[in-house]
Design a protein around this motif. Structure first.
Motif, PDB file in Angstrom:
ATOM      1  N   LEU A 178       0.828  -1.210   0.000  1.00  0.00           N
ATOM      2  CA  LEU A 178       0.000   0.000   0.000  1.00  0.00           C
ATOM      3  C   LEU A 178       0.865   1.265   0.000  1.00  0.00           C
ATOM      4  O   LEU A 178       0.545   2.254  -0.654  1.00  0.00           O
ATOM      5  N   LEU A 179       1.956   1.242   0.726  1.00  0.00           N
ATOM      6  CA  LEU A 179       2.834   2.407   0.812  1.00  0.00           C
ATOM      7  C   LEU A 179       3.541   2.684  -0.504  1.00  0.00           C
ATOM      8  O   LEU A 179       3.804   3.841  -0.850  1.00  0.00           O
ATOM      9  N   THR A 180       3.856   1.646  -1.255  1.00  0.00           N
ATOM     10  CA  THR A 180       4.690   1.816  -2.448  1.00  0.00           C
ATOM     11  C   THR A 180       3.913   1.818  -3.756  1.00  0.00           C
ATOM     12  O   THR A 180       4.491   2.115  -4.797  1.00  0.00           O
ATOM     13  N   GLU A 181       2.613   1.493  -3.720  1.00  0.00           N
ATOM     14  CA  GLU A 181       1.886   1.400  -4.983  1.00  0.00           C
ATOM     15  C   GLU A 181       1.667   2.766  -5.622  1.00  0.00           C
ATOM     16  O   GLU A 181       1.481   2.868  -6.838  1.00  0.00           O
ATOM     17  N   ASP A 182       1.679   3.837  -4.825  1.00  0.00           N
ATOM     18  CA  ASP A 182       1.519   5.185  -5.377  1.00  0.00           C
ATOM     19  C   ASP A 182       2.111   6.180  -4.384  1.00  0.00           C
ATOM     20  O   ASP A 182       1.455   6.582  -3.417  1.00  0.00           O
TER      21      ASP A 182
ATOM     22  N   TRP B 108      10.227   4.375   7.578  1.00  0.00           N
ATOM     23  CA  TRP B 108      10.564   3.426   6.503  1.00  0.00           C
ATOM     24  C   TRP B 108      10.212   4.007   5.141  1.00  0.00           C
ATOM     25  O   TRP B 108      10.993   3.910   4.194  1.00  0.00           O
ATOM     26  N   LEU B 109       9.033   4.633   5.058  1.00  0.00           N
ATOM     27  CA  LEU B 109       8.598   5.216   3.788  1.00  0.00           C
ATOM     28  C   LEU B 109       9.541   6.341   3.350  1.00  0.00           C
ATOM     29  O   LEU B 109       9.887   6.437   2.172  1.00  0.00           O
TER      30      LEU B 109
ATOM     31  N   ASN C 237      12.709   6.624   4.057  1.00  0.00           N
ATOM     32  CA  ASN C 237      13.947   5.992   3.605  1.00  0.00           C
ATOM     33  C   ASN C 237      13.781   5.385   2.212  1.00  0.00           C
ATOM     34  O   ASN C 237      14.693   5.447   1.375  1.00  0.00           O
ATOM     35  N   TYR C 238      12.612   4.788   1.980  1.00  0.00           N
ATOM     36  CA  TYR C 238      12.343   4.196   0.671  1.00  0.00           C
ATOM     37  C   TYR C 238      12.305   5.277  -0.410  1.00  0.00           C
ATOM     38  O   TYR C 238      12.854   5.104  -1.500  1.00  0.00           O
ATOM     39  N   ARG C 239      11.668   6.407  -0.128  1.00  0.00           N
ATOM     40  CA  ARG C 239      11.624   7.510  -1.083  1.00  0.00           C
ATOM     41  C   ARG C 239      13.033   8.028  -1.397  1.00  0.00           C
ATOM     42  O   ARG C 239      13.361   8.300  -2.555  1.00  0.00           O
ATOM     43  N   LEU C 240      13.854   8.137  -0.374  1.00  0.00           N
ATOM     44  CA  LEU C 240      15.217   8.623  -0.575  1.00  0.00           C
ATOM     45  C   LEU C 240      16.045   7.598  -1.342  1.00  0.00           C
ATOM     46  O   LEU C 240      16.916   7.967  -2.146  1.00  0.00           O
ATOM     47  N   GLN C 241      15.782   6.325  -1.111  1.00  0.00           N
ATOM     48  CA  GLN C 241      16.471   5.273  -1.864  1.00  0.00           C
ATOM     49  C   GLN C 241      16.152   5.388  -3.351  1.00  0.00           C
ATOM     50  O   GLN C 241      17.040   5.297  -4.211  1.00  0.00           O
ATOM     51  N   ARG C 242      14.888   5.598  -3.680  1.00  0.00           N
ATOM     52  CA  ARG C 242      14.502   5.782  -5.073  1.00  0.00           C
ATOM     53  C   ARG C 242      15.110   7.052  -5.653  1.00  0.00           C
ATOM     54  O   ARG C 242      15.560   7.086  -6.793  1.00  0.00           O
ATOM     55  N   ALA C 243      15.160   8.106  -4.840  1.00  0.00           N
ATOM     56  CA  ALA C 243      15.731   9.372  -5.305  1.00  0.00           C
ATOM     57  C   ALA C 243      17.206   9.197  -5.675  1.00  0.00           C
ATOM     58  O   ALA C 243      17.677   9.773  -6.670  1.00  0.00           O
ATOM     59  N   CYS C 244      17.934   8.417  -4.898  1.00  0.00           N
ATOM     60  CA  CYS C 244      19.361   8.177  -5.205  1.00  0.00           C
ATOM     61  C   CYS C 244      19.524   7.565  -6.588  1.00  0.00           C
ATOM     62  O   CYS C 244      20.459   7.900  -7.327  1.00  0.00           O
TER      63      CYS C 244
END
Length: 306
Positions: free
Chosen positions: A214-218, A254-255, A257-264
């Motif tokens: 749910l957090l990552t689908e959009d 966690w969300l 960190n996940y956003r920043l991981q994608r940004a990298c």
């Protein structure tokens, strides 16, 4: 493809399949409706990959039920207007708008499409056999969780579709080499869009996996902690406690960190602006993104690019 009342259509193998002699040949199809304008420019690059650029305008609301004969993965680029997709028998639903990039994985359900009347809807869809993609990975690879089961994930937001699909649209498909180039480009596209979304697989409960889905689908639309807890069937206090147990941080840490991981990952692409990356990863503004990035990495996004 069967005509139904109220412009409901059934689209099955009769419409989706391709004869051997037509493999690798561009063809144009349309729906035999009197009060609409439809055009589907389609090519089956190989047995496992096809490509369709659609342009539709309906005088009445349009609905279709799409049946795939095998697990199928769709990479959709919205060009104009919007259409809504849903998976029958589930709550999975997404609206593909101009500039959106969506991954839809159809395992064992029919896919339903709805388009409003009086709306010009254009999109490009690359369709893959899910089995073809999985051949490139081991079962233990993190990416396998993204292309298994019935899923809808928004991969991109405010994109320029031509940047990604023009090479395919302009390929004449006149030779085996052209088709090989098209197949390679189609596989490159899904690999590039899936790469920044990978999540490390953990031996965690199905409830926590539901929350992560749910957090990552959009990333542009984040559910509240109360909604996430309700979906997981537990209190928000217990949900945060379990997240810290498995991931070492709370749900929204966690969300972030996940956003920043994608940004990298996106920062490696010099054609993407900082503002574009910020919105792509779900930050409310470029300044909010820069602050979070600097706090995490000690450098601003622009400094990291130098």
């Amino acid at each position: 493809m069967t005509d139904q009342t109220n412009h409901n259509w059934v689209i099955d193998k009769q419409y989706l399949s391709c004869e051997a002699q037509d493999m690798g040949i561009w063809c144009t199809k349309s729906l035999p409706l009197t009060k609409c304008k439809t055009e589907f420019l389609t090519v089956h690059v190989c047995a496992d990959i096809s490509f369709t650029a659609s342009s539709c305008f309906f005088d009445a609301p349009f609905k279709s039920d799409i049946y795939y004969q095998q697990p199928t993965t769709l990479l959709i680029f919205g060009q104009q207007g919007y259409s809504t997709f849903s998976l029958s028998g589930s709550s999975n639903r997404c609206t593909v708008r101009e500039g959106d990039v969506w991954l839809i994985n159809v395992d064992d359900q029919e896919l339903q499409r709805s388009t409003a009347a009086g709306l010009h809807s254009r999109m490009v869809v690359i369709k893959y056999s899910t089995q073809r993609i999985n051949r490139a990975f081991n079962d233990a690879d993190d990416i396998c969780t993204l292309i298994s089961g019935n899923k809808m994930i928004r991969l991109g937001h405010q994109e320029m579709p031509s940047r990604w699909v023009s090479e395919l649209l302009e390929n004449p498909m006149l030779s085996a080499a052209d088709r090989l180039i098209a197949e390679a480009r189609a596989l490159e596209l899904i690999a590039r869009w899936l790469a920044p979304t990978q999540i490390k697989k953990l031996n965690q409960s199905s409830e926590l996996q539901t929350v992560i889905d749910l957090l990552t689908e959009d990333l542009a639309t984040t559910p509240s902690l109360e909604v996430l807890a309700c979906k997981a069937g537990m209190s928000h206090t217990r949900l945060n406690r379990l997240f810290k147990m498995y991931h070492g941080v709370t749900v929204f840490d966690w969300l972030r960190n996940y956003r920043l991981q994608r940004a990298c990952y996106y920062l490696k692409d010099p054609q993407r602006s900082i503002t574009e990356i910020a919105f792509q990863c779900g930050f409310s503004s470029a300044s909010h993104f820069s602050q979070a990035y600097k706090k995490q990495h000690g450098l601003s996004p622009s400094q990291n690019r130098r």
